[in-house]
Design an enzyme around this catalytic site. Structure first.
Site, short mmCIF file in Angstrom:
data_model
loop_
_atom_site.label_atom_id
_atom_site.label_comp_id
_atom_site.label_asym_id
_atom_site.label_seq_id
_atom_site.Cartn_x
_atom_site.Cartn_y
_atom_site.Cartn_z
N ASP A 12 -18.42 -7.33 -28.81
CA ASP A 12 -18.81 -8.59 -29.42
C ASP A 12 -17.99 -8.84 -30.68
OD1 ASP A 12 -20.73 -8.93 -27.49
OD2 ASP A 12 -22.42 -8.31 -28.76
N GLY A 48 -22.96 -6.36 -25.21
CA GLY A 48 -23.23 -6.51 -23.78
C GLY A 48 -24.68 -6.21 -23.50
N ASP A 252 -32.16 -8.69 -26.08
CA ASP A 252 -31.92 -7.40 -25.43
C ASP A 252 -32.77 -6.30 -26.06
OD1 ASP A 252 -30.00 -8.61 -23.80
OD2 ASP A 252 -28.38 -8.17 -25.20
#
Length: 300
Positions: A12, A48, A252
C-alpha cells in the site's frame, strides 16, 4: 485451529491530501474530470486484505493461513509474515510479475481515492482449497475474480464454513454470481454501500440475505454495525477511538476479529463487538498493520 484467508497480499502506497476532495471537484464538470492533489505525506506499508485480516487474527491469538499470491518483489512480505508467526504454506510466489500494489489518497475527512494494480493476484486461482482437519474456517475477501469464484466452491466442497466478504471486488460479479456466493457461504459481511449494491444485484434485502446464511453483518463505520440473523437486526454500537488517524485497513482488522470470535463459537453480536474494538484500535494508527493488540486488556 486455523482459518484460511483468501485474498490479496499487496503493498500500500498511502498518501495524505491536506484538504477535502469535495472542495476540489466541481460537480457539474464530472464528465471532464481532471484533478490533481498535492500529497506532501507518503509512506509504503504491507497491506492487502488477506495480509491485513491475517495480521488482526494473529494479533488476537488465532491461527491465520493467508492464501494469496505475490510477485518477484514479495520476498520481504513473505518474510514478515513468517516473523509474525503467520503461516505461509498457501502463499504462492511468482517470478514474472509484481505483487499487487494499492495507491491510496486520503483527505482530511477520511475519504479515500484508491487505484489498484492486481499483479500476481490475477493468478490466485492456481492455489486450491482442500479439506484438512486443522482448518475450521475460511473467508473469501477481495481477490482475483476467478480465485473468488473457485475458492468459494472449493470451501463448499471441502465442508469448510466460510465468510463471504466481497468488499471492493463486489462490482465484478452479476446478480446470479452473487446469489451463488451467498448460497455457498455461511456468513456475509459488507459495508453499508456494498450492502445496497448486493441487494440491488440479488434482489434480496438484508433481512432476506440473513435468512439464507447463519448471519449477515453490515458495517457502518463510526455508527457501528448491523448484525442480521434470521431476518432480525441488532445494532452493535461503535467504539470511540483514541484518535482518528488512518482508516486504511479498518474493515480488515474488523474481519480478523470476526474470524477469531467465530472460531471460538461466539455469537455474531459478540464477534461484531470485538470487531468494533479492534477497528477502533486500528484507526488510531497509521498503516493497516502497525497497531498493537493487548489481549489481556481485551479479556482474551
Amino acid at each position: 485451529m486455523a482459518a484460511v484467508i483468501c485474498g490479496s497480499l499487496a503493498f500500500d502506497t498511502i498518501m495524505t491530501f491536506g484538504g477535502r476532495f469535495a472542495d476540489q471537484i466541481l460537480p457539474d464538470q464530472l464528465h471532464i474530470l481532471n484533478v490533481s492533489f498535492l500529497v506532501p505525506e507518503m509512506r509504503r506499508d504491507f497491506g492487502g486484505c488477506a495480509g491485513n485480516i491475517a495480521y488482526s487474527l494473529n494479533a488476537l491469538g488465532g491461527q491465520a493461513l493467508p492464501m494469496a499470491t505475490v510477485g518477484n518483489d514479495g520476498a520481504d512480505y513473505v518474510a514478515r509474515l513468517r516473523e509474525l508467526g503467520i503461516g505461509t504454506e498457501f502463499v504462492r510466489e511468482l517470478s514474472d510479475t509484481y505483487t499487487a500494489q494499492c495507491f491510496i489518497t486520503t483527505d482530511l475527512a477520511n475519504n479515500q481515492i484508491t487505484a489498484f494494480h492486481p499483479g500476481a493476484m490475477q493468478q490466485a486461482h492456481l492455489t486450491k482449497i482442500e479439506a484438512r482437519p486443522d482448518i475450521r474456517l475460511g473467508i473469501i475477501s477481495p481477490d482475483g475474480r476467478d480465485a473468488m469464484l473457485e475458492h468459494a466452491a472449493q470451501f463448499k466442497v471441502a465442508g469448510i464454513p466460510f465468510v463471504f466478504d466481497p468488499g471492493q471486488g463486489l462490482p465484478m460479479f452479476n446478480g446470479d454470481e452473487l446469489t451463488r456466493f451467498i448460497e455457498q457461504s455461511d456468513w456475509v459481511t459488507v459495508n453499508d454501500y456494498e450492502a445496497r449494491m448486493l441487494s440491488d444485484r440479488t434482489g434480496w434485502s438484508s433481512a432476506e440475505i440473513s435468512r439464507r446464511v447463519q448471519g449477515l453483518v453490515v458495517t457502518l463505520g463510526a455508527q457501528g454495525c448491523e448484525v442480521w440473523v434470521k431476518g432480525e437486526c441488532t445494532v452493535v454500537p461503535a467504539v470511540v477511538p483514541t484518535g482518528i488517524v488512518d482508516p486504511t485497513g479498518c474493515g480488515d482488522a474488523w474481519r480478523g476479529a470476526l474470524l477469531f470470535g467465530l472460531e471460538k463459537g461466539w455469537s455474531l453480536v459478540d464477534c461484531a463487538a470485538l470487531g468494533n474494538r479492534i477497528g477502533a484500535l486500528k484507526i488510531a494508527v497509521r498503516g493497516p498493520q502497525n497497531y498493537q493488540v493487548d489481549r489481556e486488556a481485551l479479556g482474551l
